[in-house]
Motif scaffolding. Structure first.
Motif, mmCIF file in Angstrom:
data_model
loop_
_atom_site.group_PDB
_atom_site.id
_atom_site.type_symbol
_atom_site.label_atom_id
_atom_site.label_comp_id
_atom_site.label_asym_id
_atom_site.label_seq_id
_atom_site.Cartn_x
_atom_site.Cartn_y
_atom_site.Cartn_z
ATOM 1 N N PHE A 1 0.837 -1.194 0.000
ATOM 2 C CA PHE A 1 0.000 0.000 0.000
ATOM 3 C C PHE A 1 0.873 1.246 0.000
ATOM 4 O O PHE A 1 1.975 1.236 0.539
ATOM 5 C CB PHE A 1 -0.899 0.047 1.247
ATOM 6 N N GLY B 1 0.264 5.633 0.539
ATOM 7 C CA GLY B 1 -0.683 6.697 0.839
ATOM 8 C C GLY B 1 -0.024 8.053 0.696
ATOM 9 O O GLY B 1 1.189 8.182 0.830
ATOM 10 N N VAL C 1 -0.935 12.468 1.408
ATOM 11 C CA VAL C 1 -1.807 13.516 1.926
ATOM 12 C C VAL C 1 -1.287 14.846 1.419
ATOM 13 O O VAL C 1 -0.084 15.100 1.451
ATOM 14 C CB VAL C 1 -1.823 13.520 3.474
ATOM 15 N N SER D 1 5.395 9.230 9.763
ATOM 16 C CA SER D 1 4.336 8.324 10.218
ATOM 17 C C SER D 1 4.874 6.939 10.584
ATOM 18 O O SER D 1 4.324 6.288 11.465
ATOM 19 C CB SER D 1 3.245 8.191 9.157
ATOM 20 N N HIS E 1 -7.367 14.433 8.717
ATOM 21 C CA HIS E 1 -8.555 14.573 7.862
ATOM 22 C C HIS E 1 -9.102 15.999 7.888
ATOM 23 O O HIS E 1 -9.541 16.525 6.869
ATOM 24 C CB HIS E 1 -9.640 13.588 8.280
ATOM 25 N N CYS F 1 -6.397 18.231 5.796
ATOM 26 C CA CYS F 1 -5.878 17.888 4.470
ATOM 27 C C CYS F 1 -6.737 18.484 3.347
ATOM 28 O O CYS F 1 -7.942 18.628 3.468
ATOM 29 C CB CYS F 1 -5.734 16.387 4.306
ATOM 30 N N TYR G 1 -6.377 13.502 -0.194
ATOM 31 C CA TYR G 1 -5.578 12.342 0.180
ATOM 32 C C TYR G 1 -5.888 11.191 -0.758
ATOM 33 O O TYR G 1 -6.895 11.192 -1.464
ATOM 34 C CB TYR G 1 -5.813 11.929 1.643
ATOM 35 N N GLY G 2 -4.992 10.230 -0.797
ATOM 36 C CA GLY G 2 -5.194 9.078 -1.650
ATOM 37 C C GLY G 2 -4.513 7.856 -1.067
ATOM 38 O O GLY G 2 -3.571 7.967 -0.288
ATOM 39 N N LEU G 3 -5.030 6.707 -1.436
ATOM 40 C CA LEU G 3 -4.474 5.431 -1.012
ATOM 41 C C LEU G 3 -4.450 4.521 -2.222
ATOM 42 O O LEU G 3 -5.453 4.415 -2.937
ATOM 43 C CB LEU G 3 -5.323 4.818 0.108
ATOM 44 N N GLN H 1 -2.871 0.625 -3.906
ATOM 45 C CA GLN H 1 -2.354 -0.689 -3.547
ATOM 46 C C GLN H 1 -1.967 -1.437 -4.805
ATOM 47 O O GLN H 1 -2.507 -1.191 -5.887
ATOM 48 C CB GLN H 1 -3.363 -1.482 -2.727
#
Length: 77
Positions: A11, A13, A15, A33, A49, A52, A55-57, A59
């Motif tokens: 994964f 991520g 921000v 982090s 949250h 920001c 944001y994105g995630l 995988q």
């Protein structure tokens, strides 16, 4: 021995923060982090949250890691 898929997907991520939001979160202790405990990351999540802009995630699956390697799969994620 190289890195490969042993436990599942990878994964990534991201921000996007304004400069003032980045400063505020840094003052709350958010610098790296990976260096924070899971409990502390969870505690900071509402503030992240709230501040920001976006944001994105992403995988990449285990099959993708096996096919193109961990580095390329991480970049793809």
């Amino acid at each position: 021995m190289g890195r490969g898929c042993r436990f599942g997907p990878v994964f990534a991520g991201a921000v996007v923060l304004s400069d003032p939001a980045a400063v505020a979160l840094r003052q709350e202790g958010l610098t790296d982090s990976k260096a924070l405990s899971a409990k502390r990351r969870q505690a900071l999540l509402p503030q992240i949250h709230a501040h920001c802009l976006s944001y994105g995630l992403g995988q990449a699956s285990a099959a993708c890691i096996d096919a193109i390697g961990i580095r390329a799969a991480t970049e793809l994620a």
